[in-house]
Scaffold this motif. Sequence first.
Motif, PDB file in Angstrom:
ATOM      1  N   LEU A  44      15.558  26.797 -10.140  1.00  0.00           N
ATOM      2  CA  LEU A  44      16.641  26.114  -9.425  1.00  0.00           C
ATOM      3  C   LEU A  44      16.376  24.610  -9.339  1.00  0.00           C
ATOM      4  N   GLN A  45      15.085  24.248  -9.124  1.00  0.00           N
ATOM      5  CA  GLN A  45      14.791  22.817  -9.074  1.00  0.00           C
ATOM      6  C   GLN A  45      15.030  22.165 -10.432  1.00  0.00           C
ATOM      7  N   ALA A  46      14.827  22.949 -11.487  1.00  0.00           N
ATOM      8  CA  ALA A  46      15.069  22.411 -12.820  1.00  0.00           C
ATOM      9  C   ALA A  46      16.538  22.019 -12.988  1.00  0.00           C
ATOM     10  N   VAL A  47      17.425  22.739 -12.297  1.00  0.00           N
ATOM     11  CA  VAL A  47      18.847  22.384 -12.377  1.00  0.00           C
ATOM     12  C   VAL A  47      19.058  20.990 -11.797  1.00  0.00           C
ATOM     13  N   LEU A  48      18.466  20.770 -10.616  1.00  0.00           N
ATOM     14  CA  LEU A  48      18.579  19.442  -9.992  1.00  0.00           C
ATOM     15  C   LEU A  48      17.967  18.378 -10.887  1.00  0.00           C
ATOM     16  N   TYR A  49      16.763  18.682 -11.393  1.00  0.00           N
ATOM     17  CA  TYR A  49      16.059  17.702 -12.212  1.00  0.00           C
ATOM     18  C   TYR A  49      16.857  17.385 -13.473  1.00  0.00           C
ATOM     19  N   GLY A  50      17.407  18.438 -14.087  1.00  0.00           N
ATOM     20  CA  GLY A  50      18.178  18.253 -15.309  1.00  0.00           C
ATOM     21  C   GLY A  50      19.382  17.359 -15.091  1.00  0.00           C
ATOM     22  N   LEU A  51      19.923  17.371 -13.846  1.00  0.00           N
ATOM     23  CA  LEU A  51      21.076  16.531 -13.543  1.00  0.00           C
ATOM     24  C   LEU A  51      20.640  15.185 -12.955  1.00  0.00           C
ATOM     25  N   GLY A  52      19.321  14.945 -12.931  1.00  0.00           N
ATOM     26  CA  GLY A  52      18.820  13.662 -12.427  1.00  0.00           C
ATOM     27  C   GLY A  52      19.011  13.493 -10.936  1.00  0.00           C
ATOM     28  N   LEU A  53      19.115  14.610 -10.207  1.00  0.00           N
ATOM     29  CA  LEU A  53      19.447  14.522  -8.780  1.00  0.00           C
ATOM     30  C   LEU A  53      18.250  14.793  -7.876  1.00  0.00           C
ATOM     31  N   GLU A  54      17.019  14.649  -8.410  1.00  0.00           N
ATOM     32  CA  GLU A  54      15.856  15.005  -7.593  1.00  0.00           C
ATOM     33  C   GLU A  54      15.737  14.133  -6.340  1.00  0.00           C
ATOM     34  N   LYS A  55      16.359  12.942  -6.375  1.00  0.00           N
ATOM     35  CA  LYS A  55      16.248  12.096  -5.188  1.00  0.00           C
ATOM     36  C   LYS A  55      17.088  12.617  -4.022  1.00  0.00           C
ATOM     37  N   MET A  56      17.858  13.676  -4.273  1.00  0.00           N
ATOM     38  CA  MET A  56      18.531  14.344  -3.164  1.00  0.00           C
ATOM     39  C   MET A  56      17.485  14.912  -2.203  1.00  0.00           C
ATOM     40  N   LEU A  57      16.319  15.321  -2.744  1.00  0.00           N
ATOM     41  CA  LEU A  57      15.297  15.965  -1.925  1.00  0.00           C
ATOM     42  C   LEU A  57      14.437  14.937  -1.209  1.00  0.00           C
ATOM     43  N   SER A  58      14.052  13.868  -1.907  1.00  0.00           N
ATOM     44  CA  SER A  58      13.285  12.817  -1.238  1.00  0.00           C
ATOM     45  C   SER A  58      13.357  11.572  -2.102  1.00  0.00           C
ATOM     46  N   ASN A  59      13.009  10.450  -1.483  1.00  0.00           N
ATOM     47  CA  ASN A  59      13.117   9.183  -2.193  1.00  0.00           C
ATOM     48  C   ASN A  59      11.900   8.932  -3.073  1.00  0.00           C
ATOM     49  N   ARG A  60      10.927   9.854  -3.013  1.00  0.00           N
ATOM     50  CA  ARG A  60       9.724   9.631  -3.806  1.00  0.00           C
ATOM     51  C   ARG A  60      10.025   9.809  -5.279  1.00  0.00           C
ATOM     52  N   ARG A  61       9.383   8.990  -6.081  1.00  0.00           N
ATOM     53  CA  ARG A  61       9.644   9.061  -7.513  1.00  0.00           C
ATOM     54  C   ARG A  61       8.694  10.047  -8.154  1.00  0.00           C
ATOM     55  N   GLU A  62       8.884  11.312  -7.865  1.00  0.00           N
ATOM     56  CA  GLU A  62       8.034  12.272  -8.549  1.00  0.00           C
ATOM     57  C   GLU A  62       8.886  13.442  -9.022  1.00  0.00           C
ATOM     58  N   VAL A  63       8.413  14.114 -10.041  1.00  0.00           N
ATOM     59  CA  VAL A  63       9.159  15.217 -10.610  1.00  0.00           C
ATOM     60  C   VAL A  63       9.062  16.407  -9.652  1.00  0.00           C
ATOM     61  N   PRO A  64      10.202  16.959  -9.212  1.00  0.00           N
ATOM     62  CA  PRO A  64      10.149  18.023  -8.210  1.00  0.00           C
ATOM     63  C   PRO A  64       9.907  19.394  -8.829  1.00  0.00           C
TER      64      PRO A  64
END
Lengths: 679, 162
Positions: A44-64
Amino acid sequence: MSFKLRHLRLRAETLSGTFGADIPFTEGLNVLWADNTMGKSTCLQAVLYGLGLEKMLSNRREVPLTFVMTTQLDDPDTGERHNVLESFVSLELENGKGTVITVRRNVKSDEYQKLINVHFGPLLTEPSEHYSQKDYYVLDPGSAKRESGFYKMFADFVGWDLPTVKKYDGGETMLYLETLFPLFYVEQKAGWSALPALFPTYFQIREVGRRAVEYVMGLDTHELELRKQQLDLEIQASKAAWTAKRDELIALGSFINARLDGVTTGPMLSLADIERAMLLLPHGDEWRPLLQEASAIRAEIAELLELDVPTVDEVAPELAAEIDQLTNTISALNTQRNTLFRSRQIELAQIDASGARLAALEEDLKKNQDAQKLRTLGSAITSTLVLDHCPTCDQVLTDTLLPQRVGVAVMPVEENIEYIKAQKAIFVQVQNQSRAFIFDVDKRLAALTDEVGELSSRLRALKADLTAPANAASVSAIHRRLRLENRLQTLVDAQTRFSEGKLGLEVLSGKHAVLLNERESLPSERYSSADREKILTLTRLIREQVASFGFSTFPVDELGIAEDSFRPEKQGFEIGFELSASDGIRLKWAYQLALLELARHHQTNHAGVLFFDEPRQQETKKASVEHLFKRAAKAREYGQQVIFATSEDREQIDSFLHGLSVNLVAFEGKIVKRLDTRR
Amino acid sequence: MDKLNHPLALQLLEGEFRLTARPEPVRADMRMSWGIALVVLMLGNLRGKKSSLQRLHFLAHAVRSAGSRIETLQVFSGARRTADLATRVEPWLNRALSLAAASRLVELPKGKGAALTNLGVTAYTALTSEDSLFADERQFLAAVAKHASESAVDRILRMENL
């Protein structure tokens, strides 16, 4: 205004071969089942990551994503551990119009992580080399607005026209995708803790949750709010244009030592009032209108034209008398100039003095604000700095380091700050008055200097006449006529330009009135009737669901939605600790599903898709979960998609899903498996 | 006299009568919390987190206005003579020190000097954690602390060259 996930692909290259997973998704309810720690959340996190939306979870610049995709993975068959050399996530998406795209984003790679490669076709389910492709970038500034930004492309693909919203600092920004997605995607850890959702705050968007819900529900109030904001901007621009025009007229006046009268600093709506505006010229101690001055000069010239130019002989007797009189007048004018100059100096000193006072007040204000902040440092420290009582003898202390006097009350810091601000306002006012006075005096001084200059030159002409032959034409008479004609020409020119300027003001006034009228006619009610209908429907859908899920903290018909925050409330009061944990989860299910269901009968901006990562079924009763699945399965009838990831007991799940039309994707063991072996 | 018989006047005259002083505004640097915080900030900036009372009086007077801050920095940089600097011994600082000692923020060993306690160091950390708090004062103290040794301050007060 929607999209669906058709296929998810994960790939990780290691020295011993390729690992990965392929998961197909369909319309309606999808249940992704695997045991704990087998990689559901990674999917499921890969879906967010694939859409470039990982910053929805936190402002940190790391791969979720978990280490399976980023560092090393265990071969499920042999138990060996391999380093991940390269990895990527790929998603196949379909929008409401049936267009399919495939996005791919590298996780571990030499290439840039901020690039998302997009193929315009179903690359995962129907591989072909003929789909066109393009790279878009994410996370960097501009990726939501520029053509080459992924968020812009994705928003266009879904059919969203993302609105502009206000920031805390008064500026404006876009309602970013990361602020909408929490309404469609409930993350496993923090995602379940907030209603309507946990919105990222680092964009500094004012009332971000409310703006996001308004947009997703497609409320008119959003349009209304935008129109209001736009109008405010236009009104400001209109005011600025007015000020610029007014400055122009003031400059025109300065040119002839005139003062502008009857034009206010802000736009005037009455055309008659604008028509009455005029330029005033100093006349002795008074001011008189330019037109009046011009006609006085015109009359004087006409009078002179009546007569022939006199000869020196004719004017000789009057010459001596006029020279005497002129000399007297010039010295009187010089005295006036001196007096004016002195009062100008006094005003300058006044400006300096109030400037010094203002600086002192500013310093005191800063210190007071510091003293106020000391009260918020945290109770342990604050109690040692801010003393109400003597720490030794417990006597009451007043808040001052001056000797403690009985019966003298010290102003509290907050009041003191207001007191200083009020004083500052007074001194600013005094300064402004002094400046206005100096502006006036300068005009008068300039006019007096001009007059002295003219009289002096007339004096010279008169003296020239005195020494000229008796039958020559009088230089002083000619000089006077020329001077008057010159002055008249200047005034007439200025008046023409002034009239043109007034026309400009009238045009601006008309435009301003139109803007004000439009703002006035915007409805004062925040919600239109269509909006109310939607909010009512949402409330009904939520109540209906929580009832079937077994909500029991309070009667369901007391549950409502707050109109200002869209948070659930009980009889007008926000729901807090009184909610049991399981009812909190039920309410969260109901809220998120209700937003999705609302889109079935109303025009909204919902994505038409809903992700639940581990819907916390352990915390509720079985009956609740069964109803949740039943309700979610209806999504298929409306072309919507709901994706649950769960590790609930497999038999339970099968019994819940019995008789429902569901895409169950079940994995025994790890989801990411070996796909081939490198030789 | 008629007016005194007016019902409103009678009501006022017969009613309970009390005078209350209006609260007086106080300059912020005369506020207890501001003064105690300044004591903590001064000591926190100095080497060993301690100082003689003389040096505290010198710094407290120097830090209080923009003008005196600039003058003091100029004296340390050699752009101004030591005799140009007027230092005053202010009773409010003694009160602030006493209160800080009572709050256990500082110790006053033998009444000759002052030193931050552990609690005082915690307070100093809290005060410096927010940038906007005491911004001008902190900037000045940081700049002046390395030059303002006990002996340097002593020379300034005796108007000798640095």
